[in-house]
Design a protein around this motif. Structure first.
Motif, PDB file in Angstrom:
ATOM      1  N   GLU A  48       0.846  -1.368   0.095  1.00 48.12           N
ATOM      2  CA  GLU A  48       0.116  -0.133  -0.147  1.00 48.12           C
ATOM      3  C   GLU A  48       0.903   1.172   0.054  1.00 48.12           C
ATOM      4  O   GLU A  48       1.752   1.295   0.531  1.00 48.12           O
ATOM      5  CB  GLU A  48      -1.046  -0.059   1.057  1.00 48.12           C
ATOM      6  N   GLY A  49       0.586   2.218  -0.822  1.00 50.70           N
ATOM      7  CA  GLY A  49       0.917   3.642  -0.906  1.00 50.70           C
ATOM      8  C   GLY A  49       0.273   4.971  -0.714  1.00 50.70           C
ATOM      9  O   GLY A  49      -1.058   4.325  -0.743  1.00 50.70           O
ATOM     10  N   TYR A  50       0.798   6.002  -0.651  1.00 50.19           N
ATOM     11  CA  TYR A  50      -0.053   7.103  -0.155  1.00 50.19           C
ATOM     12  C   TYR A  50       0.704   8.281  -0.922  1.00 50.19           C
ATOM     13  O   TYR A  50       1.905   8.571  -0.907  1.00 50.19           O
ATOM     14  CB  TYR A  50       0.235   7.303   1.490  1.00 50.19           C
ATOM     15  N   VAL A  51      -0.399   9.331  -1.246  1.00 44.97           N
ATOM     16  CA  VAL A  51       0.157  10.216  -1.837  1.00 44.97           C
ATOM     17  C   VAL A  51      -0.921  11.487  -2.009  1.00 44.97           C
ATOM     18  O   VAL A  51      -2.053  10.973  -1.855  1.00 44.97           O
ATOM     19  CB  VAL A  51       0.615  10.198  -3.479  1.00 44.97           C
ATOM     20  N   ALA A  52      -0.578  12.537  -2.023  1.00 47.04           N
ATOM     21  CA  ALA A  52      -1.504  13.711  -1.741  1.00 47.04           C
ATOM     22  C   ALA A  52      -2.382  13.663  -3.134  1.00 47.04           C
ATOM     23  O   ALA A  52      -1.679  13.671  -3.921  1.00 47.04           O
ATOM     24  CB  ALA A  52      -0.853  15.020  -1.341  1.00 47.04           C
TER      25      ALA A  52
END
Length: 303
Positions: A111-115
Motif C-alpha cells: 500500500e502506498g500514499y500520495v496527496a
C-alpha cells in the motif's frame, strides 16, 4: 617406442553431451578407458558422467545456475593393457542459464500514499514515509550475475515506475473527493526487456491523501417564522457540507451579519450550527442573517 595416450584438449560444454577423445600414437592402438579423477566443485559428479568406452560426457540433471555455473573436471584416459599407461586433462564446463524461473516482483509495501492533486513525478510513499519501490528477483541468476533489464507494465495510466523502481504519479489532477475514488488498486508485471519471461501480476493499492481544496457549502434556507418574545429559543440548525475529510472537513459556524440592527438578537453554536434567539423579538420584525462556515484550512462559505 611406446607412447602415452596423447593429452586431449580442454573444452567448454554448452550442451548436454560432449565427446572426449584420446589418441594413442602407438601402432598397437590399445583400447582406452575414460574416467573422472577429480573436479570442482565437489558436486560435479552429481551432474555429469563420462562413458568409459567412448569418452562421451553427459549432463545427468539440471544445474542450478544461481549457485554454480562453472565446473572443472580432471579426466583420465588409460590404456587397457598390461602397462596401463595413462594421461589426464582438464575439462572446463560452463553451464548456460535458461529461463527456468520467471522473474518475481518484490514490493517494499503493498500500500502506498500520495496527496491528491500531486504533480506528475511525485513519489508515492509507504506508511513510514519511505518511497514505495519495486524490485525484481530472478532465481535464474546468482548474486554476482549481471541481471537483465526489466520493463514494468501497469494496469493503470495514473502511476508509473521510474528506473530506480520508485512508484510515481503519472497524471495531473488526481482527485480524492467524491464522486472520485479515494484509492487506486492496480497490478504490476515485470518483463525482461530483451526476452519473453514475465512475472506474475502483483497488486498494489495507492491511497490519495486528502488536501483541503474544497470550501464548505451552506444550504439554501427558506424564511423562518419565530414567535415574538424575549426568551432564548432555537430558530434552526445550520448544516454545511464539505467534500474534504477528517480535519479538513471540521467546520466552525459564526454569524457574519444581521440586518435591521439585529446583531445582538441571535447567536450560533460554533460547533453544532444551532441558531438561537438571545434578544427580544417584536412582532412584525424581520431580520436577514448571513451565516459563515469556515473549515480548518480557512476555506469559507457565507449564506
Amino acid at each position: 617406442m611406446c607412447r602415452y595416450p596423447a593429452a586431449f584438449c580442454t573444452a567448454s560444454l554448452t550442451s548436454r553431451r560432449k565427446k572426449i577423445q584420446a589418441v594413442d600414437m602407438d601402432t598397437i592402438n590399445s583400447p582406452i578407458r575414460y574416467s573422472f579423477v577429480s573436479g570442482s566443485p565437489e558436486s560435479y559428479g552429481d551432474y555429469f558422467r563420462i562413458d568409459p568406452d567412448t569418452g562421451a560426457v553427459h549432463q545427468t540433471k539440471p544445474v542450478d545456475t544461481s549457485t554454480t555455473k562453472k565446473f572443472t573436471i580432471i579426466i583420465k584416459a588409460q590404456e587397457i593393457s598390461e602397462a596401463k599407461r595413462s594421461t589426464t586433462a582438464k575439462l572446463f564446463i560452463t553451464v548456460k542459464p535458461v529461463d527456468a524461473h520467471p522473474p518475481e516482483i518484490q514490493l517494499s509495501s503493498l500500500e502506498g500514499y500520495v496527496a491528491e492533486n500531486s504533480p506528475i513525478g511525485e513519489k508515492v510513499l509507504d506508511l513510514h514515509g519511505d518511497p514505495l519501490t519495486v524490485t525484481v528477483e530472478d532465481k535464474d541468476f546468482g548474486p554476482d550475475d549481471p541481471k537483465p533489464t526489466y520493463t514494468f507494465e501497469l494496469t493503470t495510466p495514473y502511476f508509473a515506475i521510474d528506473k530506480e523502481g520508485r512508484v510515481l504519479v503519472n497524471e495531473n489532477n488526481l482527485d480524492r473527493d467524491p464522486p472520485n475514488p479515494g484509492k487506486f488498486k492496480f497490478q504490476i508485471v515485470a518483463r525482461e526487456k530483451n526476452g519473453v519471461a514475465a512475472s506474475a501480476p502483483t497488486s498494489v493499492t495507492v491511497h490519495l491523501r486528502d488536501v483541503n481544496d474544497n470550501a464548505p457549502v451552506l444550504p439554501m434556507m427558506a424564511p423562518i417564522a419565530v414567535p415574538a418574545g424575549d426568551t432564548k429559543r432555537k430558530v434552526t440548525t445550520i448544516r454545511a457540507t464539505d467534500n474534504d475529510e477528517g480535519e479538513n472537513a471540521d467546520i466552525r459556524y459564526s454569524i457574519y451579519h444581521v440586518s435591521n440592527n439585529g446583531n445582538n438578537k441571535f447567536a450560533i453554536n460554533p460547533l453544532t450550527g444551532d441558531l438561537e434567539t438571545v434578544g427580544k423579538l417584536n412582532a412584525g420584525d424581520q431580520y436577514s442573517l448571513t451565516v459563515q462556515a469556515t473549515d480548518k484550512g480557512a476555506c469559507t462559505a457565507r449564506r
